[in-house]
Design a protein around this motif. Structure first.
Motif, PDB file in Angstrom:
ATOM      1  N   VAL A  87     -21.242  10.129 -14.990  1.00  0.00           N
ATOM      2  CA  VAL A  87     -21.377   9.096 -16.151  1.00  0.00           C
ATOM      3  C   VAL A  87     -20.443   9.530 -17.339  1.00  0.00           C
ATOM      4  O   VAL A  87     -20.013   8.789 -18.238  1.00  0.00           O
ATOM      5  N   ALA A  88     -20.107  10.838 -17.689  1.00  0.00           N
ATOM      6  CA  ALA A  88     -19.308  11.092 -18.805  1.00  0.00           C
ATOM      7  C   ALA A  88     -17.831  10.696 -18.384  1.00  0.00           C
ATOM      8  O   ALA A  88     -17.176  10.114 -19.405  1.00  0.00           O
ATOM      9  N   GLN A  89     -17.360  10.904 -17.167  1.00  0.00           N
ATOM     10  CA  GLN A  89     -16.206  10.294 -16.971  1.00  0.00           C
ATOM     11  C   GLN A  89     -16.051   8.831 -17.120  1.00  0.00           C
ATOM     12  O   GLN A  89     -15.088   8.092 -17.557  1.00  0.00           O
ATOM     13  N   PHE A 117     -26.109   3.058 -23.755  1.00  0.00           N
ATOM     14  CA  PHE A 117     -27.544   3.058 -24.262  1.00  0.00           C
ATOM     15  C   PHE A 117     -28.325   3.399 -23.044  1.00  0.00           C
ATOM     16  O   PHE A 117     -28.817   2.747 -22.323  1.00  0.00           O
ATOM     17  N   ASP A 118     -28.365   4.689 -23.183  1.00  0.00           N
ATOM     18  CA  ASP A 118     -29.464   5.591 -22.058  1.00  0.00           C
ATOM     19  C   ASP A 118     -29.507   7.044 -22.534  1.00  0.00           C
ATOM     20  O   ASP A 118     -28.572   7.462 -23.067  1.00  0.00           O
ATOM     21  N   TRP A 119     -30.516   7.520 -21.839  1.00  0.00           N
ATOM     22  CA  TRP A 119     -30.644   9.162 -22.362  1.00  0.00           C
ATOM     23  C   TRP A 119     -29.469   9.878 -21.563  1.00  0.00           C
ATOM     24  O   TRP A 119     -29.208  10.897 -21.893  1.00  0.00           O
ATOM     25  N   THR A 120     -29.097   9.224 -20.611  1.00  0.00           N
ATOM     26  CA  THR A 120     -27.620   9.903 -19.990  1.00  0.00           C
ATOM     27  C   THR A 120     -26.350   9.919 -20.928  1.00  0.00           C
ATOM     28  O   THR A 120     -25.483  10.599 -20.606  1.00  0.00           O
ATOM     29  N   SER A 130     -23.971  12.808 -19.404  1.00  0.00           N
ATOM     30  CA  SER A 130     -24.724  13.412 -18.032  1.00  0.00           C
ATOM     31  C   SER A 130     -23.506  13.598 -17.057  1.00  0.00           C
ATOM     32  O   SER A 130     -22.488  12.893 -16.964  1.00  0.00           O
ATOM     33  N   ARG A 131     -23.784  14.648 -16.350  1.00  0.00           N
ATOM     34  CA  ARG A 131     -22.984  14.820 -15.199  1.00  0.00           C
ATOM     35  C   ARG A 131     -23.675  14.262 -13.777  1.00  0.00           C
ATOM     36  O   ARG A 131     -22.993  14.396 -12.840  1.00  0.00           O
ATOM     37  N   LYS A 132     -24.385  13.235 -14.014  1.00  0.00           N
ATOM     38  CA  LYS A 132     -24.989  12.651 -12.807  1.00  0.00           C
ATOM     39  C   LYS A 132     -23.698  11.736 -12.136  1.00  0.00           C
ATOM     40  O   LYS A 132     -22.978  11.187 -13.185  1.00  0.00           O
ATOM     41  N   ARG A 133     -23.803  11.435 -10.660  1.00  0.00           N
ATOM     42  CA  ARG A 133     -22.518  10.944 -10.164  1.00  0.00           C
ATOM     43  C   ARG A 133     -22.887   9.316 -10.358  1.00  0.00           C
ATOM     44  O   ARG A 133     -23.968   8.789  -9.983  1.00  0.00           O
ATOM     45  N   VAL A 134     -22.027   8.571 -10.086  1.00  0.00           N
ATOM     46  CA  VAL A 134     -21.918   7.108 -10.390  1.00  0.00           C
ATOM     47  C   VAL A 134     -21.873   6.673  -8.835  1.00  0.00           C
ATOM     48  O   VAL A 134     -21.045   7.192  -8.132  1.00  0.00           O
ATOM     49  N   MET A 135     -22.819   5.525  -8.734  1.00  0.00           N
ATOM     50  CA  MET A 135     -22.567   4.983  -7.275  1.00  0.00           C
ATOM     51  C   MET A 135     -22.116   3.576  -7.272  1.00  0.00           C
ATOM     52  O   MET A 135     -21.343   3.590  -6.395  1.00  0.00           O
ATOM     53  N   MET A 136     -22.021   3.197  -8.316  1.00  0.00           N
ATOM     54  CA  MET A 136     -21.399   1.807  -8.608  1.00  0.00           C
ATOM     55  C   MET A 136     -21.372   1.402 -10.068  1.00  0.00           C
ATOM     56  O   MET A 136     -22.265   1.847 -10.869  1.00  0.00           O
TER      57      MET A 136
END
Length: 145
Positions: A87-89, A117-120, A130-136
């Motif tokens: 998400v950061a990228q 506009f999100d907690w991430t 966030s470091r969560k991975r993007v799916m799309m």
């Protein structure tokens, strides 16, 4: 879209409205629709209910896209090259103008003009995206007939 007031509520304001007035949870899709359409939480909530979303439950990609189409008359176009990025990228790399939906496993965030506009996002979280991975990633655009 001209018949609605364009809203500019923050993520935290929309989250409070969802919890306090709608007794809702799992509302990341509702908030993403409200931000993408610049409408109220209630308008997005009602439309997503019409699409089959249950209170307190998540929402599918189809519900989100159909709600955006019905509320704002806009469509979504998938942007390639982002699968596996964080998400950061995405926040750093996506254009600084436009509206984008960032899908992650079990979550969705809305990026408008370079700000998530999100907690991430870095502004709503702890100062870091966030470091969560993007799916799309989908771009919200004006519908073409």
């Amino acid at each position: 879209m001209s018949k609605y007031n364009l809203r500019n509520d923050s993520y935290s304001e929309l989250a409070k409205i969802g919890t306090k007035y709608y007794n809702d949870s799992g509302y990341c899709g509702v908030i993403a629709v409200a931000k993408a359409c610049r409408c109220s939480y209630g308008k997005a909530f009602s439309e997503m209910e019409r699409q089959g979303r249950k209170r307190g439950r998540g929402s599918s990609i189809g519900m989100i896209e159909e709600s955006i189409k019905n509320i704002a008359g806009k469509t979504t176009v998938v942007r390639g090259g982002w699968i596996g990025k964080t998400v950061a990228q995405a926040e750093r790399g996506l254009p600084k103008t436009g509206t984008f939906l960032i899908y992650q496993k079990g979550h969705i965030a809305c990026l408008i003009d370079g700000k998530i506009f999100d907690w991430t996002g870095k502004d709503e979280g702890n100062g870091k995206a966030s470091r969560k991975r993007v799916m799309m990633i989908s771009e919200v655009t004006e519908a073409t007939e």
